[in-house]
Every structure is written in structure tokens, then in C-alpha cells.
Scaffold this motif. Structure first.
Motif, PDB file in Angstrom:
ATOM      1  N   THR A 274       0.782  -1.095   0.026  1.00 45.52           N
ATOM      2  CA  THR A 274      -0.043   0.062  -0.049  1.00 45.52           C
ATOM      3  C   THR A 274       0.670   1.412   0.046  1.00 45.52           C
ATOM      4  N   LEU A 275       1.951   1.304   0.823  1.00 46.57           N
ATOM      5  CA  LEU A 275       2.667   2.589   0.954  1.00 46.57           C
ATOM      6  C   LEU A 275       3.608   2.644  -0.359  1.00 46.57           C
ATOM      7  N   VAL A 276       3.968   1.711  -1.097  1.00 50.11           N
ATOM      8  CA  VAL A 276       4.524   1.737  -2.524  1.00 50.11           C
ATOM      9  C   VAL A 276       3.573   2.356  -3.363  1.00 50.11           C
ATOM     10  N   PHE A 277       2.307   1.913  -3.342  1.00 50.76           N
ATOM     11  CA  PHE A 277       1.342   2.531  -4.408  1.00 50.76           C
ATOM     12  C   PHE A 277       1.112   3.962  -3.989  1.00 50.76           C
ATOM     13  N   ALA A 278       1.089   4.194  -2.694  1.00 46.75           N
ATOM     14  CA  ALA A 278       0.864   5.667  -2.320  1.00 46.75           C
ATOM     15  C   ALA A 278       2.061   6.484  -2.830  1.00 46.75           C
ATOM     16  N   ALA A 279       3.304   5.937  -2.780  1.00 49.98           N
ATOM     17  CA  ALA A 279       4.394   6.774  -2.881  1.00 49.98           C
ATOM     18  C   ALA A 279       4.324   6.912  -4.717  1.00 49.98           C
ATOM     19  N   LEU A 280       3.765   5.999  -5.397  1.00 45.12           N
ATOM     20  CA  LEU A 280       3.548   6.161  -6.890  1.00 45.12           C
ATOM     21  C   LEU A 280       2.608   6.965  -7.215  1.00 45.12           C
ATOM     22  N   ARG A 281       1.705   7.405  -6.056  1.00 42.07           N
ATOM     23  CA  ARG A 281       0.386   8.301  -6.460  1.00 42.07           C
ATOM     24  C   ARG A 281      -0.549   7.651  -7.057  1.00 42.07           C
ATOM     25  N   GLN A 282      -0.667   6.423  -6.899  1.00 43.90           N
ATOM     26  CA  GLN A 282      -1.762   5.505  -7.627  1.00 43.90           C
ATOM     27  C   GLN A 282      -2.792   5.153  -6.535  1.00 43.90           C
ATOM     28  N   LEU A 283      -2.575   5.749  -5.213  1.00 45.59           N
ATOM     29  CA  LEU A 283      -3.474   5.503  -4.184  1.00 45.59           C
ATOM     30  C   LEU A 283      -3.400   6.813  -3.296  1.00 45.59           C
ATOM     31  N   PRO A 284      -4.289   7.827  -2.849  1.00 49.53           N
ATOM     32  CA  PRO A 284      -4.253   8.601  -2.246  1.00 49.53           C
ATOM     33  C   PRO A 284      -3.715   8.630  -0.763  1.00 49.53           C
ATOM     34  N   ALA A 285      -3.178   9.501  -0.086  1.00 49.74           N
ATOM     35  CA  ALA A 285      -2.587   9.314   1.130  1.00 49.74           C
ATOM     36  C   ALA A 285      -3.463   8.850   2.282  1.00 49.74           C
ATOM     37  N   SER A 286      -4.625   9.639   2.078  1.00 49.42           N
ATOM     38  CA  SER A 286      -5.790   9.406   3.125  1.00 49.42           C
ATOM     39  C   SER A 286      -6.452   7.991   3.091  1.00 49.42           C
ATOM     40  N   MET A 287      -6.538   7.427   1.782  1.00 47.36           N
ATOM     41  CA  MET A 287      -6.899   6.218   1.693  1.00 47.36           C
ATOM     42  C   MET A 287      -6.092   4.943   2.072  1.00 47.36           C
ATOM     43  N   ALA A 288      -4.626   5.489   1.652  1.00 46.09           N
ATOM     44  CA  ALA A 288      -3.456   4.524   2.082  1.00 46.09           C
ATOM     45  C   ALA A 288      -3.461   4.186   3.743  1.00 46.09           C
TER      46      ALA A 288
END
Length: 223
Positions: free
Chosen positions: A73-87
């Protein structure tokens, strides 16, 4: 493909992590009751884990992405494919789901709902193994999504089955699963005192993989 709202995505993450942990813990308990041969127990733990990952990613991936893992999840947040709030919500759901999975496994085998593990897993080789295991997992996911998206469930399941055997730590590769496994005093357990080293190694491995794969998968500019 239909779009799924936040609540259903979060529930999918919690449910998937719960079923994953129930499989990891439950298959370990079952194996211990059937044999004292450690190699057979490890095999009986690895095969169901790989199998359930194929199933869970296939059925829940279209809803939430089937992370079931804070490092992913944190990787996808870093890629901006998942909003930080949703992460943040995903990680909370994964941790809660993992805890529920341990409780479910214990209830099925008539054990105390939660039992802190006494299984010592510490030291440089264990931490390095977890870094390698998580590096490989993230690399498989990112490359699989790039080149063979429909095969990702199988790639992840097969990778984790292999990593059970080629890593000294038996490849937790997942902070939520590690936390959940600290609460089972069975074959798959990890002593709570050893958790920080495992979680740190997993996160480092994940982000090293992110950096490596961003370079490796980058398309060359057209000339």
C-alpha cells in the motif's frame, strides 16, 4: 470494470488480509498436529499460503487492488496511485483484518483467541531475508502489472511459495501479517519483541524495490 467506493474497498482489504492470515496460521497449526517433520510442516504452510493468495487477488483485486499488505500500500501511495488518506485507511484495515484472521484460526483449532508468540526470529540474517523477500514481492507486483496484469495473482502466489523456502525468515514480507503472527504461539508465530526488526526490513525492502523497478521499467525515450 465497475468502480467500487471507499467503504467496499476498505472491507475488501480487511477481509482479504483476514483470510490470508487465517490460512497462514491455520495451515501451520494443522500441519503441526499431523507431523513433527519440520520440512513437511513448512511445505504444508507454504502451499496453502500461495494458493489462497491466487484466490484472494483474483476475487478481490478488482475491488481494492488486493494489497493485503501495508508495504505494498505504501509503495502504491508513493507512486501516487493511491491517495495518502486512503492508504492510511487501507493500512488500518489490513492490521485489523490480520488480527481477525489470527482469532479465526485459533477459534477453528480451539486455542486461546490470542496468544503472544514465543517463536524467536531475530538477527541480521532474518532481517536481511525479510528485506529480500519483500523486495522480490514488490518487484513481482510492479513488473507483473506492467507486463502481464492478468497473471499477477499467480505470480504473487508462486513467488511467496518459493520465498517460504529460499529465505531464512520463511518470507513474511508483510507488516500486517507479521503483527498478526506475533499473536499466535504456533509454527507460524513470531515473538512480539522481534517485530520491529522484521517490519523495518520489510519496509526497506519494499522501497528499495520501488526505486529499482522504477529505473528498470522506465521506457527509453523515442529517438
Amino acid at each position: 470494470m465497475p468502480e467500487y467506493g471507499g467503504p467496499r474497498r476498505v472491507v475488501a482489504e480487511a477481509l482479504g488480509t483476514a483470510l490470508l492470515v487465517a490460512t497462514v496460521v491455520g495451515s501451520g497449526i494443522m500441519a503441526e498436529t499431523l507431523t513433527r517433520d519440520t520440512a513437511v510442516v513448512l511445505l504444508a504452510n507454504a502451499l496453502p499460503t500461495g494458493a489462497i493468495l491466487v484466490v484472494l487477488i483474483t476475487i478481490l483485486g478488482p475491488i481494492s487492488g488486493a494489497h493485503f499488505n501495508p508495504a505494498v500500500t505504501l509503495v502504491f501511495a508513493a507512486l501516487r496511485q493511491l491517495p495518502a488518506s486512503m492508504a492510511v485507511v487501507y493500512v488500518a484495515a489490513q492490521l485489523a483484518g490480520g488480527l481477525l484472521g489470527t482469532i479465526v484460526a485459533h477459534m477453528m483449532f480451539e486455542r486461546a483467541l490470542l496468544e503472544p508468540s514465543g517463536h524467536v526470529r531475530t538477527g541480521a540474517s532474518q532481517w536481511f531475508s525479510e528485506g529480500v523477500a519483500t523486495f522480490g514481492l514488490v518487484a513481482v507486483i510492479l513488473a507483473g502489472l506492467r507486463f502481464e496484469r492478468t497473471a499477477v495473482a499467480w505470480l504473487v502466489g508462486l513467488y511467496i511459495m518459493a520465498a517460504y523456502w529460499f529465505t531464512a525468515s520463511t518470507s513474511f514480507a508483510n507488516p500486517a501479517v507479521a503483527v498478526a503472527r506475533s499473536l499466535t504461539d504456533s509454527f507460524s508465530g513470531i515473538r512480539p519483541l522481534d517485530l520491529p526488526g522484521f517490519v523495518a526490513a520489510e519496509l526497506i525492502g519494499a522501497f528499495v524495490a520501488l526505486a529499482a523497478m522504477r529505473w528498470l521499467l522506465r521506457e527509453a525515450p523515442e529517438t
